[in-house]
Design a protein around this motif. Structure first.
Motif, PDB file in Angstrom:
ATOM      1  N   THR A 196       0.910  -1.382  -0.070  1.00 60.91           N
ATOM      2  CA  THR A 196       0.145  -0.037  -0.158  1.00 60.91           C
ATOM      3  C   THR A 196       0.918   1.130  -0.017  1.00 60.91           C
ATOM      4  OG1 THR A 196      -1.897  -1.107   1.093  1.00 60.91           O
ATOM      5  CG2 THR A 196      -1.696   1.328   1.351  1.00 60.91           C
ATOM      6  N   LEU A 197       1.997   1.328   0.845  1.00 63.62           N
ATOM      7  CA  LEU A 197       2.905   2.443   0.890  1.00 63.62           C
ATOM      8  C   LEU A 197       3.608   2.621  -0.465  1.00 63.62           C
ATOM      9  CD1 LEU A 197       4.587   4.569   1.996  1.00 63.62           C
ATOM     10  CD2 LEU A 197       5.796   2.749   3.229  1.00 63.62           C
ATOM     11  N   LEU A 198       3.905   1.302  -0.946  1.00 62.01           N
ATOM     12  CA  LEU A 198       4.701   1.469  -2.504  1.00 62.01           C
ATOM     13  C   LEU A 198       3.604   1.952  -3.545  1.00 62.01           C
ATOM     14  CD1 LEU A 198       7.443   0.914  -3.587  1.00 62.01           C
ATOM     15  CD2 LEU A 198       6.342  -1.297  -4.446  1.00 62.01           C
ATOM     16  N   LYS A 199       2.451   1.369  -3.483  1.00 66.09           N
ATOM     17  CA  LYS A 199       1.516   2.064  -4.395  1.00 66.09           C
ATOM     18  C   LYS A 199       1.280   3.517  -4.554  1.00 66.09           C
ATOM     19  CE  LYS A 199      -0.113  -1.665  -6.762  1.00 66.09           C
ATOM     20  NZ  LYS A 199      -0.304  -1.692  -8.174  1.00 66.09           N
ATOM     21  N   ALA A 200       1.378   4.029  -3.000  1.00 70.47           N
ATOM     22  CA  ALA A 200       1.130   5.394  -3.009  1.00 70.47           C
ATOM     23  C   ALA A 200       2.413   6.126  -3.776  1.00 70.47           C
ATOM     24  CB  ALA A 200       0.988   5.922  -1.531  1.00 70.47           C
ATOM     25  N   LEU A 201       3.795   5.380  -3.092  1.00 70.49           N
ATOM     26  CA  LEU A 201       4.906   6.217  -3.713  1.00 70.49           C
ATOM     27  C   LEU A 201       4.783   6.233  -5.334  1.00 70.49           C
ATOM     28  CD1 LEU A 201       7.608   4.624  -1.257  1.00 70.49           C
ATOM     29  CD2 LEU A 201       6.420   7.131  -1.421  1.00 70.49           C
ATOM     30  N   GLU A 202       4.125   5.211  -6.219  1.00 68.70           N
ATOM     31  CA  GLU A 202       4.123   5.024  -7.478  1.00 68.70           C
ATOM     32  C   GLU A 202       3.348   6.177  -7.986  1.00 68.70           C
ATOM     33  OE1 GLU A 202       2.441   1.361  -8.543  1.00 68.70           O
ATOM     34  OE2 GLU A 202       3.554   0.440  -7.497  1.00 68.70           O
ATOM     35  N   ARG A 203       2.175   6.284  -7.513  1.00 71.20           N
ATOM     36  CA  ARG A 203       1.227   7.399  -7.843  1.00 71.20           C
ATOM     37  C   ARG A 203       1.811   8.809  -7.636  1.00 71.20           C
ATOM     38  NH1 ARG A 203      -4.303   5.635  -9.622  1.00 71.20           N
ATOM     39  NH2 ARG A 203      -4.116   3.619 -10.441  1.00 71.20           N
ATOM     40  N   GLY A 204       2.862   8.982  -6.492  1.00 72.10           N
ATOM     41  CA  GLY A 204       3.310  10.265  -6.077  1.00 72.10           C
ATOM     42  C   GLY A 204       4.146  10.878  -6.888  1.00 72.10           C
ATOM     43  N   VAL A 205       4.414  10.276  -8.186  1.00 67.55           N
ATOM     44  CA  VAL A 205       4.893  10.959  -9.462  1.00 67.55           C
ATOM     45  C   VAL A 205       3.847  12.113 -10.038  1.00 67.55           C
ATOM     46  CG1 VAL A 205       6.340   9.145  -9.955  1.00 67.55           C
ATOM     47  CG2 VAL A 205       4.100   9.211 -11.184  1.00 67.55           C
ATOM     48  N   TYR A 206       2.695  11.979  -9.723  1.00 60.79           N
ATOM     49  CA  TYR A 206       1.622  13.029 -10.309  1.00 60.79           C
ATOM     50  C   TYR A 206       1.068  13.692  -8.978  1.00 60.79           C
ATOM     51  CZ  TYR A 206       1.387   9.464 -13.877  1.00 60.79           C
ATOM     52  OH  TYR A 206       1.877   8.766 -14.914  1.00 60.79           O
ATOM     53  N   ASN A 207       0.620  14.929  -8.933  1.00 61.14           N
ATOM     54  CA  ASN A 207      -0.034  15.371  -7.950  1.00 61.14           C
ATOM     55  C   ASN A 207      -1.349  14.977  -7.919  1.00 61.14           C
ATOM     56  OD1 ASN A 207       2.220  17.272  -7.583  1.00 61.14           O
ATOM     57  ND2 ASN A 207       1.156  18.990  -8.560  1.00 61.14           N
ATOM     58  N   HIS A 208      -2.158  15.149  -6.591  1.00 57.18           N
ATOM     59  CA  HIS A 208      -3.576  14.608  -6.237  1.00 57.18           C
ATOM     60  C   HIS A 208      -4.313  15.734  -5.869  1.00 57.18           C
ATOM     61  CE1 HIS A 208      -1.261  10.560  -6.636  1.00 57.18           C
ATOM     62  NE2 HIS A 208      -2.326  10.205  -6.845  1.00 57.18           N
ATOM     63  N   ILE A 209      -5.731  15.656  -6.170  1.00 55.08           N
ATOM     64  CA  ILE A 209      -6.663  16.731  -5.682  1.00 55.08           C
ATOM     65  C   ILE A 209      -6.788  16.565  -4.161  1.00 55.08           C
ATOM     66  CG2 ILE A 209      -8.011  16.475  -7.948  1.00 55.08           C
ATOM     67  CD1 ILE A 209     -10.074  14.625  -6.488  1.00 55.08           C
ATOM     68  N   ALA A 210      -7.157  17.656  -3.724  1.00 58.27           N
ATOM     69  CA  ALA A 210      -7.354  17.912  -2.227  1.00 58.27           C
ATOM     70  C   ALA A 210      -8.510  16.881  -1.895  1.00 58.27           C
ATOM     71  CB  ALA A 210      -7.844  19.269  -1.937  1.00 58.27           C
ATOM     72  N   GLY A 211      -8.236  15.994  -0.638  1.00 50.96           N
ATOM     73  CA  GLY A 211      -9.355  15.238  -0.242  1.00 50.96           C
ATOM     74  C   GLY A 211      -9.120  13.828  -0.525  1.00 50.96           C
ATOM     75  N   ASP A 212      -7.874  13.643  -1.385  1.00 50.00           N
ATOM     76  CA  ASP A 212      -7.690  12.164  -1.769  1.00 50.00           C
ATOM     77  C   ASP A 212      -6.825  11.530  -0.857  1.00 50.00           C
ATOM     78  OD1 ASP A 212      -6.622  10.380  -4.152  1.00 50.00           O
ATOM     79  OD2 ASP A 212      -4.848  10.682  -3.039  1.00 50.00           O
ATOM     80  N   GLY A 213      -6.202  12.016   0.215  1.00 50.70           N
ATOM     81  CA  GLY A 213      -5.666  11.391   1.136  1.00 50.70           C
ATOM     82  C   GLY A 213      -4.176  11.193   0.792  1.00 50.70           C
ATOM     83  N   ARG A 214      -3.688  11.421  -0.745  1.00 45.92           N
ATOM     84  CA  ARG A 214      -2.274  11.487  -0.783  1.00 45.92           C
ATOM     85  C   ARG A 214      -1.876  12.663  -1.376  1.00 45.92           C
ATOM     86  NH1 ARG A 214      -3.611   6.380  -4.955  1.00 45.92           N
ATOM     87  NH2 ARG A 214      -5.027   7.934  -5.383  1.00 45.92           N
ATOM     88  N   GLU A 215      -2.577  13.580  -1.401  1.00 48.02           N
ATOM     89  CA  GLU A 215      -2.214  15.020  -1.906  1.00 48.02           C
ATOM     90  C   GLU A 215      -0.391  15.536  -1.410  1.00 48.02           C
ATOM     91  OE1 GLU A 215      -5.835  16.246   0.658  1.00 48.02           O
ATOM     92  OE2 GLU A 215      -4.898  14.460   0.008  1.00 48.02           O
ATOM     93  N   TYR A 216      -0.135  15.022  -0.069  1.00 47.26           N
ATOM     94  CA  TYR A 216       1.252  15.352   0.184  1.00 47.26           C
ATOM     95  C   TYR A 216       2.042  14.032   0.329  1.00 47.26           C
ATOM     96  CZ  TYR A 216      -1.021  19.951   1.215  1.00 47.26           C
ATOM     97  OH  TYR A 216      -1.620  20.823   1.468  1.00 47.26           O
ATOM     98  N   VAL A 217       1.476  13.109  -0.546  1.00 43.86           N
ATOM     99  CA  VAL A 217       2.628  12.061  -0.813  1.00 43.86           C
ATOM    100  C   VAL A 217       3.413  12.500  -2.184  1.00 43.86           C
ATOM    101  CG1 VAL A 217       2.985   9.513  -1.335  1.00 43.86           C
ATOM    102  CG2 VAL A 217       1.280  10.324   0.262  1.00 43.86           C
ATOM    103  N   ILE A 218       4.393  12.787  -2.216  1.00 36.44           N
ATOM    104  CA  ILE A 218       5.249  13.268  -3.377  1.00 36.44           C
ATOM    105  C   ILE A 218       6.364  12.463  -3.796  1.00 36.44           C
ATOM    106  CG2 ILE A 218       6.271  15.058  -4.432  1.00 36.44           C
ATOM    107  CD1 ILE A 218       3.391  15.835  -3.735  1.00 36.44           C
ATOM    108  N   THR A 219       6.682  12.021  -4.871  1.00 33.76           N
ATOM    109  CA  THR A 219       7.801  11.171  -5.044  1.00 33.76           C
ATOM    110  C   THR A 219       8.628  11.810  -6.469  1.00 33.76           C
ATOM    111  OG1 THR A 219       6.397   9.297  -4.764  1.00 33.76           O
ATOM    112  CG2 THR A 219       8.380   8.838  -6.022  1.00 33.76           C
ATOM    113  N   ASP A 220       9.874  11.568  -6.407  1.00 32.10           N
ATOM    114  CA  ASP A 220      10.605  12.306  -7.751  1.00 32.10           C
ATOM    115  C   ASP A 220      10.116  11.871  -8.754  1.00 32.10           C
ATOM    116  OD1 ASP A 220      12.820  11.695  -9.742  1.00 32.10           O
ATOM    117  OD2 ASP A 220      14.144  12.565  -8.302  1.00 32.10           O
ATOM    118  N   ALA A 221       9.814  12.729  -9.706  1.00 30.54           N
ATOM    119  CA  ALA A 221       9.075  12.653 -10.859  1.00 30.54           C
ATOM    120  C   ALA A 221       9.386  11.532 -11.930  1.00 30.54           C
ATOM    121  CB  ALA A 221       8.844  13.992 -11.533  1.00 30.54           C
ATOM    122  N   SER A 222      10.753  11.167 -11.790  1.00 34.07           N
ATOM    123  CA  SER A 222      11.407  10.272 -12.636  1.00 34.07           C
ATOM    124  C   SER A 222      11.024   8.791 -12.165  1.00 34.07           C
ATOM    125  CB  SER A 222      12.844  10.595 -12.989  1.00 34.07           C
ATOM    126  OG  SER A 222      13.613  10.366 -11.731  1.00 34.07           O
TER     127      SER A 222
END
Length: 552
Positions: A261-287
């Motif tokens: 679950t943590l890794l999945k959040a990091l995978e999608r952290g290459v993109y920004n997320h909308i407010a209220g998603d829960g992962r809006e402040y999970v940010i991963t290196d864009a590459s």
């Protein structure tokens, strides 16, 4: 440009005629507050809906789109607003007549904030692309119903969506403030030597396997004190969270405790997320790129000799090609393709990896000596990848204890709580053999020019160029059907416009990605976008899709 009254007159002239008579409506019409552009009329009521644009005078203050990431946030907010207004105005998207009659919709959006062809904001205009099912009964034109859509529904929707008013200003300010904060975190990743950041209070689990909405009763994430970083964001203010440092991070723990679950959040952290998603402040290196085994994929001229050599078949692994890759050769190819286009973070889950690519335990090495084993496992390369090439790895390992020996940081997920167990893990570590990795020209074979006439999208995980299907199921960072369409358009652009029999796939992918970054996703999207609306794609997915095209 014609007037709206001329459009109304044409509609009444073709009423009850055969469906193809709708073609005379293609063109631009002045509706006063906006221009209506009918770009493509479907040939049949059962075909893909007609393509229509609303071009509205831009009243939005420039501060909401003065930087590329702010523009994307503003366009995303407008598109979500447009989609909702169309849905309500058309009474839930209800259809009247045969086929797709009366269907009126804008591009659907997910939890990610992406640049999309469906909404474009410039200093002068806002351009929205929508799909309208021109009404018919049988295959006979129902002009009165279309007149209602174009003269009653769309004017009201355009005003509700694009006219600057306090509620819209508040929505845009909220979206842009969040984008400012997310961009600040991305900059801090580089400044502080981080591969990713996961904020305290983030909700990582999703509602279900088919929904990306957050789970309502999930355990909020909390950083271990030893890994905590506090960032002072421009709008949110102080935000504490876990900083995943560059290097090698191993995520371990029992089954169902939250590792993947943590890794999945990091995978999608290459993109920004909308407010209220829960992962809006999970940010991963864009590459960052998610690696996995992918049996059966095609490989075209890739140098996998860093990981695999001396095959019994005497195949040249420095210029390796196959139409039916094994688990290990596919993961090796996936790895070097990611490196060839500049990925600085590799994300791996042992559950979806080829075991013989990842590890080779001591007893097996004693039974089968290295000279008889073509595979030099990833574990032997992982330290050199970071030390010599600056490539970080975040790895989920539930059973491969050898990875504790090479980890800089070891996280244990315990009932979705993150614990820093690095010290304990290092006390259990055993010395391992290490191999050096040197930068190379990973992609060897040039790509020939090829004419592509038709693109089809089959959901988010598959597309076809003419009659050749490209399987994208294992590109786990393709999150939207519009991205799949964009990959189709981009491959068509590469093969018909850029390929010359001399340039290699990584060069072509980087050229196309640079064009998209500079000129936007519309620069590679056909006018009638027949395979559907498009959304931004990264160079990593462009190269991956090109490598899976079997007609190379």
């Amino acid at each position: 440009m014609k007037s709206s009254q001329e459009l109304k007159k044409q509609l009444r002239q073709i009423d009850h005629k055969g469906y193809k008579a709708y073609k005379v409506l293609e063109g631009e019409y002045d509706f006063g507050a906006y221009r209506l552009c009918i770009d493509h009329v479907q040939g049949d009521p059962f075909a893909t809906p007609s393509r229509v644009r609303i071009v509205y005078k831009n009243e939005i203050p420039v501060k909401f789109f003065d930087r590329p990431y702010r523009r994307t946030a503003t366009e995303d907010a407008l598109l979500r607003r447009l989609h909702g207004n169309l849905f309500r105005a058309s009474k839930g998207g209800g259809r009247r007549g045969s086929g797709k009659s009366g269907l009126i919709t804008a591009c659907r959006t997910g939890q990610e904030v992406l640049q999309r062809s469906a909404m474009q904001v410039t200093p002068k205009e806002i351009e929205a692309r929508i799909e309208v099912g021109f009404p018919a009964y049988g295959r006979t034109i129902a002009a009165q119903e279309l007149e209602e859509l174009l003269f009653d529904v769309l004017p009201e929707v355009a005003e509700q969506t694009f006219r600057m008013q306090p509620r819209l200003a508040k929505e845009l300010e909220s979206a842009v403030d969040l984008a400012d904060d997310q961009q600040f975190i991305r900059q801090e990743l580089k400044t502080q030597g981080l591969a990713a950041f996961v904020a305290d209070g983030a909700v990582l689990p999703r509602e279900s396997g088919v929904s990306q909405k957050k789970m309502s009763d999930a355990v909020p994430f909390q950083s271990p004190d030893s890994l905590a970083v506090t960032l002072e964001l421009p709008h949110h203010g102080a935000l504490r969270g876990m900083g995943i440092r560059n290097g090698i991070t191993v995520i371990t723990g029992g089954g169902f405790h939250g590792k993947s679950t943590l890794l999945k959040a990091l995978e999608r952290g290459v993109y920004n997320h909308i407010a209220g998603d829960g992962r809006e402040y999970v940010i991963t290196d864009a590459s960052a790129f998610k690696l996995r085994a992918e049996e059966g994929r095609s490989i075209h001229g890739v140098d996998i000799s860093t990981f695999i050599s001396n095959l019994p078949t005497r195949a040249d692994t420095a210029n390796f090609s196959t139409e039916n890759a094994s688990g290990s050769t596919s993961q090796a190819a996936n790895t070097v393709e990611a490196l060839s286009v500049g990925s600085k973070v590799l994300l791996i889950d042992e559950d979806t990896s080829a075991t013989n690519f990842m590890v080779r335990d001591m007893r097996m090495a004693q039974l089968v000596p290295d000279v008889k084993e073509p595979i030099s496992p990833f574990i032997r390369k992982i330290r050199s990848l970071h030390r010599d090439l600056g490539i970080s790895t975040v790895l989920v390992a539930g059973s491969s204890g050898d990875y504790l020996s090479v980890a800089d940081t070891v996280l244990q997920m315990d009932c979705y709580h993150a614990l820093d167990v690095t010290e304990k893990a290092q006390s259990l570590a055993q010395p391992l053999t290490e191999d050096e990795v040197q930068a190379a020209k990973w992609i060897r074979r040039p790509v020939p020019k090829r004419e592509i006439e038709k693109i089809r999208v089959h959901g988010w995980d598959s597309l076809s160029l003419d009659r050749t299907e490209i399987d994208l199921r294992y590109l786990e960072q393709v999150v939207d059907e519009s991205q799949t369409a964009a990959l189709g358009y981009t491959l068509q652009y590469i093969l018909t416009r850029l390929a010359d029999g001399k340039k290699k796939a990584d060069q072509l992918a980087m050229e196309a990605a640079e064009k998209i970054q500079k000129e936007g996703i519309l620069s590679v999207t056909p006018k009638n976008y027949g395979a559907g609306p498009s959304a931004e794609v990264r160079v990593q997915e462009i190269l991956a899709a090109l490598g899976r095209y079997r007609m190379l």
